[in-house]
Design a protein around this motif. Structure first.
Motif, PDB file in Angstrom:
ATOM      1  N   ASP A 238       0.843  -1.191   0.000  1.00 20.52           N
ATOM      2  CA  ASP A 238       0.000   0.000   0.000  1.00 20.52           C
ATOM      3  C   ASP A 238       0.883   1.247   0.000  1.00 20.52           C
ATOM      4  O   ASP A 238       2.054   1.206   0.395  1.00 20.52           O
ATOM      5  CB  ASP A 238      -0.916   0.023   1.222  1.00 20.52           C
ATOM      6  N   VAL A 239       0.311   2.358  -0.447  1.00 17.09           N
ATOM      7  CA  VAL A 239       1.032   3.629  -0.444  1.00 17.09           C
ATOM      8  C   VAL A 239       0.127   4.712   0.108  1.00 17.09           C
ATOM      9  O   VAL A 239      -1.109   4.606   0.064  1.00 17.09           O
ATOM     10  CB  VAL A 239       1.522   4.018  -1.857  1.00 17.09           C
ATOM     11  N   GLU A 240       0.737   5.755   0.642  1.00 15.88           N
ATOM     12  CA  GLU A 240       0.022   6.946   1.104  1.00 15.88           C
ATOM     13  C   GLU A 240       0.351   8.087   0.152  1.00 15.88           C
ATOM     14  O   GLU A 240       1.488   8.543   0.074  1.00 15.88           O
ATOM     15  CB  GLU A 240       0.439   7.301   2.532  1.00 15.88           C
ATOM     16  N   TYR A 241      -0.645   8.538  -0.586  1.00 19.93           N
ATOM     17  CA  TYR A 241      -0.449   9.586  -1.579  1.00 19.93           C
ATOM     18  C   TYR A 241      -0.694  10.946  -0.938  1.00 19.93           C
ATOM     19  O   TYR A 241      -1.784  11.221  -0.432  1.00 19.93           O
ATOM     20  CB  TYR A 241      -1.399   9.368  -2.754  1.00 19.93           C
ATOM     21  N   PRO A 242       0.302  11.860  -0.917  1.00 20.69           N
ATOM     22  CA  PRO A 242       0.105  13.186  -0.314  1.00 20.69           C
ATOM     23  C   PRO A 242      -0.877  14.007  -1.132  1.00 20.69           C
ATOM     24  O   PRO A 242      -0.803  14.047  -2.366  1.00 20.69           O
ATOM     25  CB  PRO A 242       1.507  13.794  -0.329  1.00 20.69           C
ATOM     26  N   PHE A 243      -1.781  14.678  -0.426  1.00 23.87           N
ATOM     27  CA  PHE A 243      -2.850  15.419  -1.094  1.00 23.87           C
ATOM     28  C   PHE A 243      -2.985  16.798  -0.453  1.00 23.87           C
ATOM     29  O   PHE A 243      -3.259  16.921   0.746  1.00 23.87           O
ATOM     30  CB  PHE A 243      -4.172  14.650  -0.988  1.00 23.87           C
ATOM     31  N   ASN A 244      -2.767  17.846  -1.223  1.00 25.05           N
ATOM     32  CA  ASN A 244      -2.923  19.239  -0.784  1.00 25.05           C
ATOM     33  C   ASN A 244      -2.016  19.619   0.386  1.00 25.05           C
ATOM     34  O   ASN A 244      -2.248  20.629   1.056  1.00 25.05           O
ATOM     35  CB  ASN A 244      -4.373  19.543  -0.405  1.00 25.05           C
ATOM     36  N   GLY A 245      -1.025  18.819   0.663  1.00 32.32           N
ATOM     37  CA  GLY A 245      -0.065  19.177   1.685  1.00 32.32           C
ATOM     38  C   GLY A 245      -0.493  18.940   3.112  1.00 32.32           C
ATOM     39  O   GLY A 245       0.330  18.979   4.024  1.00 32.32           O
ATOM     40  N   ASP A 246      -1.789  18.674   3.374  1.00 30.98           N
ATOM     41  CA  ASP A 246      -2.251  18.489   4.747  1.00 30.98           C
ATOM     42  C   ASP A 246      -2.985  17.180   4.956  1.00 30.98           C
ATOM     43  O   ASP A 246      -3.563  16.954   6.026  1.00 30.98           O
ATOM     44  CB  ASP A 246      -3.169  19.646   5.159  1.00 30.98           C
ATOM     45  N   SER A 247      -3.019  16.315   3.964  1.00 33.07           N
ATOM     46  CA  SER A 247      -3.727  15.041   4.105  1.00 33.07           C
ATOM     47  C   SER A 247      -3.061  13.996   3.209  1.00 33.07           C
ATOM     48  O   SER A 247      -2.246  14.323   2.344  1.00 33.07           O
ATOM     49  CB  SER A 247      -5.209  15.196   3.735  1.00 33.07           C
ATOM     50  N   PHE A 248      -3.454  12.753   3.454  1.00 36.50           N
ATOM     51  CA  PHE A 248      -2.925  11.641   2.678  1.00 36.50           C
ATOM     52  C   PHE A 248      -4.073  10.780   2.190  1.00 36.50           C
ATOM     53  O   PHE A 248      -5.054  10.560   2.918  1.00 36.50           O
ATOM     54  CB  PHE A 248      -1.961  10.788   3.518  1.00 36.50           C
TER      55      PHE A 248
END
Length: 456
Positions: A238-248
């Motif tokens: 699994d991966v955690e994709y960074p989104f908008n700098g404040d969430s994953f």
């Protein structure tokens, strides 16, 4: 005199795709810029160049888009350079003619050469025969090219491309988030509905891949209920994709692996990317199939996905072993060419090669000709493009408005080495023969007498 030589003012090469546009100069090894095919309308909203309601709106979109290309990116006077446009065979006529109006009337370019984007990849390899598959953003298309001429009968089109992957990826992410709805983790996770096309494309490029055929069959058998869930192969990480700098955004291994399966899962009509190639070969003349199968060329950004080439080749052999194709095709080998550039601008590179040839002026539509007629021919093959030095080649003067007075030249029923009907035929008849798929007829007299051949 060489066909390829440097010029003080090389032509400008445009490849206006559905998602991205490539622009640069003739004779160069790659485009100067690759930018999204987007433009700001009068309301200040960003929209795709291909999204238009009428020809007037399209004219304004293309004018603003090309102005952005000319004066911000390539920074040059449009009146000084010829233009080569790599266009799809399926390009709408209104788009083609409106683009010509913008270039000739607003930017005052000297000439425009519309070259088929399925033909230009062959220029990069120096071969005249190949089966070209273009898997871009909106659709996938396959067309055979034989003796530098598209065999239109073998054209195959399906909406299996980048957009289909994005839609499948969105559904998989939504299902994955619903299953993880009870997660009490403190990590802030964005809703799937907030994912734009740009974000989905970035996820596809960074995280997704094309799995091998054995794992795909195991996953499909479990989902179809043929096997127990314990038979599922081990999931990728699994991966955690960074989104908008404040969430994953949590992307599971299953989502990464299954997002691209939409390209190879057969629909209700049993169609996929592999069946498109095989169906196209079946519709080609029988004496051209082996050569086409051994000269497969893939273009389009979707082909750059990891594992795409290997999976497509395995799918072709797997489909070929089934009765649907084993009885019609006796092909045993499929070979893929590797162009001298990455797949997303292979068509552009071929256009850059065509734009650097000294035959460009004879193949182009001049500004004077367009301003006089205000129209573009569908297949622009001027007589100056013919090679008068070819042995046995004969030009026939004709009145374009009076087809009945064309002199039809009969040839012997013995075919040449390329199985072509082009011997001792005028230019327009020669190209019509290829377009009507008469390149492998064993009865030449009947072929030349056929109504479809004369009407062409």
């Amino acid at each position: 005199m060489p066909l390829y030589e440097a010029s003080v003012f090389p032509a400008v090469i445009f490849d206006i795709g559905t998602a991205y546009t490539k622009c640069g100069f003739a004779g160069e090894m790659g485009p100067r810029y690759i930018i999204p095919s987007q433009v700001k309308n009068r309301k200040g909203e960003t929209q795709n160049v291909w999204d238009y309601k009428n020809s007037k709106e399209l004219y304004e979109n293309l004018k603003e888009f090309l102005k952005h290309l000319y004066f911000r990116h390539i920074t040059m006077k449009s009146q000084d350079r010829r233009v080569v446009v790599c266009e799809s065979l399926l390009c709408p006529t209104v788009f083609r003619e409106t683009l010509a109006k913008v270039l000739f009337q607003y930017f005052e370019v000297p000439s425009v050469y519309f070259v088929p984007s399925h033909l230009t990849p062959l220029y990069t390899l120096g071969i005249g025969c190949g089966l070209v598959m273009d898997v871009g953003y909106k659709e996938a298309s396959v067309i055979p090219i034989y003796e530098w001429t598209p065999v239109l009968r073998g054209l195959q089109i399906l909406p299996l491309a980048g957009k289909a992957i994005h839609e499948n990826l969105r559904v998989l992410l939504e299902n994955s988030n619903n299953q993880a709805g009870n997660d009490k983790a403190a990590v802030k996770r964005p809703p799937v509905d907030d994912l734009t096309e740009e974000v989905l494309e970035d996820i596809k490029v960074r995280c997704c891949f094309v799995t091998n055929i054995n794992r795909a069959k195991q996953i499909l058998s479990v989902y179809c209920g043929k096997e127990d869930s314990s038979k599922l192969p081990p999931s990728p990480p699994d991966v955690e994709y960074p989104f908008n700098g404040d969430s994953f955004l949590h992307i599971s291994g299953r989502v990464r692996e299954e997002a691209c399966e939409v390209l190879f899962e057969q629909d209700n009509e049993e169609m996929s990317l592999s069946t498109m190639i095989l169906d196209s070969l079946i519709k080609c003349p029988i004496d051209t199939r082996r050569e086409l199968a051994e000269n497969l060329i893939l273009t389009g950004g979707t082909c750059q996905l990891p594992g795409f080439y290997s999976r497509l080749q395995k799918e072709l052999y797997d489909q070929l072993s089934k009765p649907r194709y084993s009885e019609k095709l006796k092909i045993q080998t499929f070979k893929f060419h590797q162009p001298p550039c990455i797949e997303n601008y292979t068509a552009w590179l071929g256009g850059a090669i065509a734009g650097a040839m000294i035959t460009l002026p004879g193949r182009s539509v001049s500004r004077e000709s367009f301003m006089e007629n205000n129209t573009l021919p569908d297949w622009y093959i001027p007589e100056s493009a013919a090679d008068p030095d070819v042995e046995g080649f004969k030009n026939v003067d004709m009145d374009p408005g009076d087809v009945d007075e064309v002199e039809y030249i009969f040839v012997d029923a013995v075919l040449d080495e390329s199985s072509s009907l082009g011997l001792n035929l005028p230019v327009h008849i020669r190209y019509a023969a290829h377009s009507c798929n008469l390149v492998a007829s064993v009865d030449t007299d009947k072929a030349l007498d056929s109504a479809s051949f004369k009407s062409a």
